[in-house]
Scaffold this active site. Structure first.
Site, short mmCIF file in Angstrom:
data_model
loop_
_atom_site.label_atom_id
_atom_site.label_comp_id
_atom_site.label_asym_id
_atom_site.label_seq_id
_atom_site.Cartn_x
_atom_site.Cartn_y
_atom_site.Cartn_z
N ALA A 131 44.90 43.37 40.22
CA ALA A 131 45.15 41.91 39.71
C ALA A 131 43.87 41.30 39.51
O ALA A 131 43.08 42.12 39.18
CB ALA A 131 46.21 41.08 41.63
N LYS A 132 44.28 39.90 38.98
CA LYS A 132 42.85 39.33 38.71
C LYS A 132 43.29 37.89 38.63
O LYS A 132 44.29 37.71 38.20
CB LYS A 132 42.45 39.85 37.60
CG LYS A 132 40.88 39.48 36.89
CD LYS A 132 40.06 40.59 37.75
CE LYS A 132 38.45 40.27 37.73
NZ LYS A 132 38.02 41.43 37.91
#
Ligand code: GLU
Length: 442
Positions: A131-132
């Protein structure tokens, strides 16, 4: 009078379909990271025998949230901010990845960085997906109080995606342990009890891990040391140039110095320093603490960014941001090895040129994975409420970095491919395998 800055037209929690539907203003700024990530993926899958449809499945982000939110500034104005949180893939576990505060943040950049997190966690074999997140903001232009306001409101906006079992943020460019503390506190306030494991990279006194702050830079140098040993090169006295003097660059440089390397050049956003005999790192760090700048340090000469990239040296560590070694400067690189401290510092064009020139590139998803490895340790410690000594953290980190380097190196040798392609083949293969084992729902 309240003033409002421009905000994207939409606010959406959407499942992506090829990721092409959303166009927002900042995209132009950083679409190159996304193109780099896609190009790397398309190249690597040629060496994998994926089931039909898996390439589309694996290159697509599974969930993307765009938020636009107001924050009251210290002068009473209301300013609108845009933020993102993207989950790329969760086949191997909860999604994991940092939060970036920068004026370059765009949905495309966050997608690329989320995808790299999936591969990074897979290549070092820790049980996470990728994720980011990011907020389009220059944190240096905010007061501490405004920074806290932005962080708490952003955390609240993306909270539906977060949980220790589901998605765990961490620091990235422009964020730090204090910001992680505010995120953890905001999330905990909504729950009604402390949830330390929802965020990693926190200060140690509220459930952070010993050694987390230094983990990425240390991991870079553990990997470089093992690579030198494997190639039969001598690390003692090896010359090192580091682009970027943030958390990753400064700790990589310091660790290189402690390992007996000669750090001949360094840079930050304002410019660089060069000393062929080696820079006195402890002195320089002290100078930077006092002056908050590298400028004016007497133990070295000024150098430009282009000159630093082109220095003849044993190891070049790009530890600033994406797109730093590209088609226009790749031919100038004269390092023996490029060790990627940043995410995506080398474009695919540049990669080809470095390979042609026989330069060994230790790819980002392997080289800078030490940060997320110790994030994993922090999460495990938080869940168990049992904390480890720093020695223990470092030993375990080193073991994982070494094992991962050899996994990648052996794959590269076995398939006669470069280290980046090997790292991607290994990582994408592991995610594909997990997907196959779990099966498609429904
Ligand atoms: N932001 C770091 C990275 O790009 C660390 C992520 C994490 O610890 O979750 O790897």
């Amino acid at each position: 009078m309240a003033t409002f800055s421009v905000a994207p037209p939409e606010m959406s929690l959407k499942t992506s379909n090829g990721n092409s539907a959303i166009v927002e203003q900042a995209a132009v700024l950083q679409e190159s990271a996304f193109i780099t990530a896609m190009t790397q993926f398309d190249h690597a899958v040629q060496f994998l025998n994926l089931d039909p449809g898996y390439d589309q499945l694996l290159k697509t982000c599974k969930r993307e949230l765009t938020v636009v939110f107001p924050v009251k500034m210290d002068n009473g104005d209301i300013r609108m901010f845009t933020g993102y949180r993207v989950h790329h893939n969760t086949a191997r576990g909860p999604s994991k990845g940092g939060i970036r505060y920068s004026m370059n943040v765009s949905l495309d950049e966050v997608r690329a960085l989320a995808m790299w997190m999936t591969w990074k966690c897979a290549v070092v074999n820790i049980p996470y997906g990728g994720a980011k997140g990011g907020v389009l903001v220059d944190p240096k232009k905010l007061t501490l109080h405004e920074l806290e306001g932005v962080t708490r409101r952003y955390t609240t906006e993306i909270a539906p995606l977060l949980s220790p079992e589901g998605d765990i943020p961490a620091p990235d460019m422009g964020t730090n342990p204090q910001i992680m503390a505010w995120m953890m506190d905001t999330y905990s306030m909504h729950r009604g009890y402390s949830v330390p494991a929802v965020v990693t990279g926190k200060p140690v006194n509220i459930g952070g891990s010993a050694g987390r702050l230094e983990a990425t830079g240390r991991g870079v140098m553990y990997t470089v040391r093992e690579a030198f040993k494997t190639y039969g090169w001598k690390l003692d006295g090896a010359s090192v140039a580091v682009q970027g003097f943030g958390n990753v660059g400064s700790i990589s440089a310091m660790t290189a110095y402690e390992m007996g390397c000669k750090v001949i050049a360094l840079s930050d956003v304002e410019g660089g320093l060069y000393n062929a005999k080696g820079i006195d790192l402890p002195k320089l760090r002290q100078f930077r603490k006092e002056h908050s700048s590298l400028k004016g340090f007497s133990g070295a000469e000024p150098i430009t960014n282009a000159e630093l990239i082109a220095l003849p040296c044993d190891v070049l560590i790009p530890a600033a941001m994406e797109d730093q070694i590209n088609h226009s400067n790749a031919r100038t690189v004269r390092a023996r090895m490029v060790a990627e401290g940043a995410n995506g510092p080398t474009t695919p064009d540049a990669d080809r040129i470095l390979n042609e020139n026989g330069i060994v590139v230790i790819p980002d998803i392997l080289c800078n994975a030490g940060g997320v490895v110790v994030s994993y340790f922090e999460w495990v410690q938080d869940m168990q409420q049992l904390f480890w000594e720093e020695d223990d953290v470092n030993r375990r980190l080193e073991r994982i970095m070494l094992r991962s380097f050899h996994d990648v190196y052996d794959t590269a040798r076995g398939m006669n491919i470069d280290l980046r392609t090997a790292a991607l083949v290994l990582a994408i293969g592991r995610v594909a395998e997990a997907t196959r084992t779990r099966g498609l729902y429904p």
